[in-house]
Design a protein around this motif. Structure first.
Motif, PDB file in Angstrom:
ATOM      1  N   LEU A 148      28.891 -98.386 -92.760  1.00  0.00           N
ATOM      2  CA  LEU A 148      28.771 -99.559 -93.616  1.00  0.00           C
ATOM      3  C   LEU A 148      29.304-100.828 -92.958  1.00  0.00           C
ATOM      4  O   LEU A 148      28.696-101.899 -93.051  1.00  0.00           O
ATOM      5  N   LYS A 149      30.435-100.725 -92.277  1.00  0.00           N
ATOM      6  CA  LYS A 149      31.032-101.928 -91.697  1.00  0.00           C
ATOM      7  C   LYS A 149      30.263-102.432 -90.486  1.00  0.00           C
ATOM      8  O   LYS A 149      30.136-103.641 -90.292  1.00  0.00           O
ATOM      9  N   THR A 150      29.747-101.538 -89.645  1.00  0.00           N
ATOM     10  CA  THR A 150      28.961-102.005 -88.504  1.00  0.00           C
ATOM     11  C   THR A 150      27.608-102.543 -88.952  1.00  0.00           C
ATOM     12  O   THR A 150      27.056-103.449 -88.319  1.00  0.00           O
ATOM     13  N   ALA A 151      27.069-101.994 -90.041  1.00  0.00           N
ATOM     14  CA  ALA A 151      25.811-102.536 -90.581  1.00  0.00           C
ATOM     15  C   ALA A 151      26.033-103.932 -91.145  1.00  0.00           C
ATOM     16  O   ALA A 151      25.168-104.800 -91.052  1.00  0.00           O
ATOM     17  N   GLU A 152      27.206-104.161 -91.696  1.00  0.00           N
ATOM     18  CA  GLU A 152      27.538-105.468 -92.265  1.00  0.00           C
ATOM     19  C   GLU A 152      27.698-106.522 -91.174  1.00  0.00           C
ATOM     20  O   GLU A 152      27.209-107.642 -91.293  1.00  0.00           O
ATOM     21  N   ASP A 153      28.412-106.177 -90.099  1.00  0.00           N
ATOM     22  CA  ASP A 153      28.645-107.128 -89.010  1.00  0.00           C
ATOM     23  C   ASP A 153      28.895-106.354 -87.725  1.00  0.00           C
ATOM     24  O   ASP A 153      30.036-106.062 -87.367  1.00  0.00           O
ATOM     25  N   PRO A 154      27.821-106.005 -87.001  1.00  0.00           N
ATOM     26  CA  PRO A 154      27.965-105.139 -85.813  1.00  0.00           C
ATOM     27  C   PRO A 154      28.757-105.762 -84.670  1.00  0.00           C
ATOM     28  O   PRO A 154      29.205-105.053 -83.777  1.00  0.00           O
ATOM     29  N   ASP A 155      28.940-107.080 -84.687  1.00  0.00           N
ATOM     30  CA  ASP A 155      29.607-107.749 -83.570  1.00  0.00           C
ATOM     31  C   ASP A 155      31.070-108.086 -83.845  1.00  0.00           C
ATOM     32  O   ASP A 155      31.701-108.760 -83.040  1.00  0.00           O
ATOM     33  N   ASN A 156      31.607-107.627 -84.975  1.00  0.00           N
ATOM     34  CA  ASN A 156      32.968-108.016 -85.318  1.00  0.00           C
ATOM     35  C   ASN A 156      33.780-106.824 -85.813  1.00  0.00           C
ATOM     36  O   ASN A 156      34.269-106.811 -86.942  1.00  0.00           O
ATOM     37  N   THR A 157      33.916-105.823 -84.959  1.00  0.00           N
ATOM     38  CA  THR A 157      34.682-104.636 -85.360  1.00  0.00           C
ATOM     39  C   THR A 157      36.169-104.938 -85.497  1.00  0.00           C
ATOM     40  O   THR A 157      36.874-104.241 -86.229  1.00  0.00           O
ATOM     41  N   LYS A 158      36.671-105.982 -84.805  1.00  0.00           N
ATOM     42  CA  LYS A 158      38.099-106.283 -84.859  1.00  0.00           C
ATOM     43  C   LYS A 158      38.563-106.659 -86.257  1.00  0.00           C
ATOM     44  O   LYS A 158      39.737-106.575 -86.571  1.00  0.00           O
ATOM     45  N   ALA A 159      37.631-107.077 -87.112  1.00  0.00           N
ATOM     46  CA  ALA A 159      37.995-107.498 -88.460  1.00  0.00           C
ATOM     47  C   ALA A 159      38.379-106.319 -89.347  1.00  0.00           C
ATOM     48  O   ALA A 159      39.086-106.490 -90.332  1.00  0.00           O
ATOM     49  N   TRP A 160      37.906-105.121 -88.994  1.00  0.00           N
ATOM     50  CA  TRP A 160      38.172-103.967 -89.861  1.00  0.00           C
ATOM     51  C   TRP A 160      38.693-102.741 -89.129  1.00  0.00           C
ATOM     52  O   TRP A 160      39.239-101.828 -89.752  1.00  0.00           O
ATOM     53  N   LEU A 161      38.584-102.706 -87.803  1.00  0.00           N
ATOM     54  CA  LEU A 161      39.020-101.543 -87.024  1.00  0.00           C
ATOM     55  C   LEU A 161      40.427-101.788 -86.496  1.00  0.00           C
ATOM     56  O   LEU A 161      40.679-102.777 -85.808  1.00  0.00           O
ATOM     57  N   ASN A 162      41.352-100.910 -86.829  1.00  0.00           N
ATOM     58  CA  ASN A 162      42.733-101.078 -86.398  1.00  0.00           C
ATOM     59  C   ASN A 162      42.827-101.047 -84.873  1.00  0.00           C
ATOM     60  O   ASN A 162      42.100-100.287 -84.218  1.00  0.00           O
ATOM     61  N   PRO A 163      43.718-101.858 -84.291  1.00  0.00           N
ATOM     62  CA  PRO A 163      43.835-101.899 -82.818  1.00  0.00           C
ATOM     63  C   PRO A 163      44.177-100.550 -82.202  1.00  0.00           C
ATOM     64  O   PRO A 163      43.935-100.330 -81.014  1.00  0.00           O
ATOM     65  N   THR A 164      44.749 -99.639 -82.981  1.00  0.00           N
ATOM     66  CA  THR A 164      45.078 -98.321 -82.452  1.00  0.00           C
ATOM     67  C   THR A 164      43.844 -97.449 -82.265  1.00  0.00           C
ATOM     68  O   THR A 164      43.904 -96.412 -81.600  1.00  0.00           O
ATOM     69  N   GLU A 165      42.708 -97.845 -82.867  1.00  0.00           N
ATOM     70  CA  GLU A 165      41.467 -97.088 -82.751  1.00  0.00           C
ATOM     71  C   GLU A 165      40.673 -97.599 -81.552  1.00  0.00           C
ATOM     72  O   GLU A 165      40.092 -98.678 -81.597  1.00  0.00           O
ATOM     73  N   VAL A 166      40.640 -96.825 -80.487  1.00  0.00           N
ATOM     74  CA  VAL A 166      39.963 -97.266 -79.266  1.00  0.00           C
ATOM     75  C   VAL A 166      38.752 -96.409 -78.933  1.00  0.00           C
ATOM     76  O   VAL A 166      38.062 -96.653 -77.956  1.00  0.00           O
ATOM     77  N   GLU A 167      38.467 -95.404 -79.775  1.00  0.00           N
ATOM     78  CA  GLU A 167      37.349 -94.514 -79.497  1.00  0.00           C
ATOM     79  C   GLU A 167      36.028 -95.152 -79.906  1.00  0.00           C
ATOM     80  O   GLU A 167      35.977 -96.125 -80.649  1.00  0.00           O
ATOM     81  N   GLU A 168      34.937 -94.584 -79.381  1.00  0.00           N
ATOM     82  CA  GLU A 168      33.609 -95.041 -79.785  1.00  0.00           C
ATOM     83  C   GLU A 168      33.410 -94.834 -81.279  1.00  0.00           C
ATOM     84  O   GLU A 168      33.898 -93.860 -81.850  1.00  0.00           O
ATOM     85  N   THR A 169      32.693 -95.731 -81.908  1.00  0.00           N
ATOM     86  CA  THR A 169      32.485 -95.620 -83.349  1.00  0.00           C
ATOM     87  C   THR A 169      31.002 -95.528 -83.699  1.00  0.00           C
ATOM     88  O   THR A 169      30.612 -95.808 -84.814  1.00  0.00           O
ATOM     89  N   SER A 170      30.166 -95.150 -82.726  1.00  0.00           N
ATOM     90  CA  SER A 170      28.740 -95.019 -83.013  1.00  0.00           C
ATOM     91  C   SER A 170      28.502 -93.867 -83.975  1.00  0.00           C
ATOM     92  O   SER A 170      29.308 -92.946 -84.087  1.00  0.00           O
ATOM     93  N   HIS A 171      27.387 -93.924 -84.675  1.00  0.00           N
ATOM     94  CA  HIS A 171      27.060 -92.889 -85.651  1.00  0.00           C
ATOM     95  C   HIS A 171      26.927 -91.525 -84.971  1.00  0.00           C
ATOM     96  O   HIS A 171      27.356 -90.498 -85.520  1.00  0.00           O
TER      97      HIS A 171
END
Length: 489
Positions: free
Chosen positions: A295-318
């Motif tokens: 849902l969040k990448t569909a909303e704004d695929p170019d701005n993961t920093k707004a919702w993804l915690n800095p501790t999460e560094v893994e790929e988030t692709s479906h």
């Protein structure tokens, strides 16, 4: 009272000797300490258990010598009393050495260096979540300075630990850990812990934004709550304890906690203890990850920093997230196949297992009890006798204990918190919901009919609003159980 670290007492709960031949003896044997940890359902402070640990002397000055010149990432936050939590996504970050941190923290900064943009009177710094394995990668001997085996976990030491270094005011937002239970050893300075039991989860307004695997955050700043926006928080039962150097705090599974440094410099070491329930929790976390990322990448695929915690560094692709879910489900079934009491019999003559022969994981799963706000169901473990004494102090609700009790390690925050009674947030039946939807629809129709020039005020539902419902811990637990059951029917 709170026992002085390293001191001995006459009390002897748990079968350990208080003193023998003039030497300090720990109040609990490793076996007894583990029994307490695996059965206790409330937070408690262990005293006199780490007086002989080499890590007892790991103050920041000592660590700066060991890690001389090593760059460490500090999270920078504001010293304010805003009602909005300071999530990691809203903080700045600085790469600096511990020597530079100490100079800045003493107010001796010359106006240059990595902290030059951060006034010490207005900002705090936190080197949190520093895993020993990466921090001391070239000094692995130091792992032996932490001896979790004293708590009944043979072989567990610094390799399975995390280091936390903070300045006055440094804190973590209120959250619960999805996996395991927690042991926290306070080394330098004091930290104040605000804890809330699992059954208070509806009152903490859980959210998965910012997203971090294994962390469910609260929307509330629990030290300065906005009760107009979050009125149910008044029903939460706050427990508070100030952890002193030499003490070890036990945080049971799914207890919410907000942790703040109350001294100029604090150092603590923790280790998360794996539990049986973690196998299903990983499936729940994998489901959550798929929903949030989709849902969040569909909303704004170019701005993961707004919702993804800095501790999460893994790929988030479906694709990656689906593999993660499949891996979690497979690991759960592999675990239950090898568990005692779970039998898989041979296939029938038609190649299909009979109903009796199917893999039964239901007895191992956490089952949500109807009409209960408790989110951490499972077998209730009974103790033959209370383990509490001078060397194991329970953390009790702050509204029931005066600030001077037990040597001052427990505090009353001065706020009157109501005990859990009445209907809890999120508890509604379909009939009630349908009735409310009908009444709302009828009211809108009547409003439009009575005044055609005025339209009803629009209600904006954001992606985050939807996610708060979809990935609510209660909902995810039901989804995970349905998924698992679907694979075993």
């Amino acid at each position: 009272m709170a026992a002085v670290p390293g001191a001995t007492t006459d009390a002897n709960p748990g079968g350990g000797a208080a003193e023998e031949d003039g030497e300090h003896v720990k109040p609990f044997t490793p076996e007894k300490a583990k029994e307490i940890i695996m059965s206790l359902q409330q937070p408690a402070v262990f005293c006199n258990m780490v007086f002989d640990w080499p890590a007892r002397h790991w103050n920041v000055k000592r660590l700066s010598e060991v890690l001389h010149g090593k760059q460490i990432r500090f999270r920078m936050g504001m010293k304010n009393t805003d009602t909005i939590p300071q999530f990691e996504t809203s903080c700045s970050y600085v790469e600096a050495t511990l020597e530079e941190f100490l100079i800045w923290n003493c107010g001796q900064s010359s106006g240059s260096g990595p902290f030059q943009d951060y006034d010490h009177s207005q900002f705090w710094a936190y080197a949190d979540y520093k895993y020993f394995v990466s921090l001391f990668e070239n000094k692995t001997d130091i792992f032996q300075d932490v001896i979790w085996s004293d708590f009944g976990f043979p072989g567990r030491n610094g390799r399975e630990s995390t280091l936390w270094i903070g300045s006055l005011g440094a804190h973590t937002p209120c959250h619960l850990d999805s996996y395991g239970c927690n042991l926290v050893f306070q080394v330098q300075g004091r930290k104040r812990w605000h804890l809330f039991p699992p059954e208070d989860t509806p009152f903490l307004y859980p959210t998965r934004i910012p997203y971090e695997e294994s962390s469910v955050f609260s929307k509330i700043n629990v030290v300065n709550p906005d009760l107009k926006r979050f009125p149910q928080f008044q029903k939460a039962q706050r427990h508070m304890v100030t952890l002193n150097p030499g003490q070890v705090l036990f945080v049971p599974r799914h207890w919410w906690h907000y942790v703040e440094s109350v001294d100029p410099v604090t150092v603590s070491i923790n280790s998360w203890i794996e539990l049986e329930e973690d196998h299903q929790a990983r499936v729940e976390e994998a489901i959550t990850r798929i929903l949030v990322c989709a849902l969040k990448t569909a909303e704004d695929p170019d701005n993961t920093k707004a919702w993804l915690n800095p501790t999460e560094v893994e790929e988030t692709s479906h694709e990656i997230n689906c593999r993660y879910l499949n891996g979690a489900v497979s690991a759960l079934f592999d675990h239950y196949r090898s568990s005692k009491g779970v039998e898989i019999q041979a296939l029938g003559t038609n190649g299909e297992p009979t109903k009796k022969e199917k893999l039964n994981v239901h007895d191992h799963m956490e089952v949500e009890q109807p009409h209960s706000p408790n989110l951490t169901m499972g077998p209730v473990k009974q103790e033959a006798a209370s383990p509490f004494g001078l060397d194991l102090v329970p953390v009790i609700p702050s509204s029931k204990e005066p600030s001077t009790a037990r040597g001052g390690i427990f505090e009353n925050d001065g706020e009157d918190f109501v005990t859990k009674d009445g209907e809890y947030f999120g508890k509604s039946h379909c009939t009630k919901r349908q009735r409310m939807m009908y009444i709302s629809k009828k009211a809108i129709v009547e409003q439009i009919a009575s005044d055609s020039t005025e339209a009803p005020s629009p209600i904006y539902v954001s992606t985050d609003d939807l996610l708060d419902c979809l990935v609510n811990p209660q909902v995810i637990r039901i989804v995970a159980q349905l998924l698992i059951q679907g694979k075993t029917l």
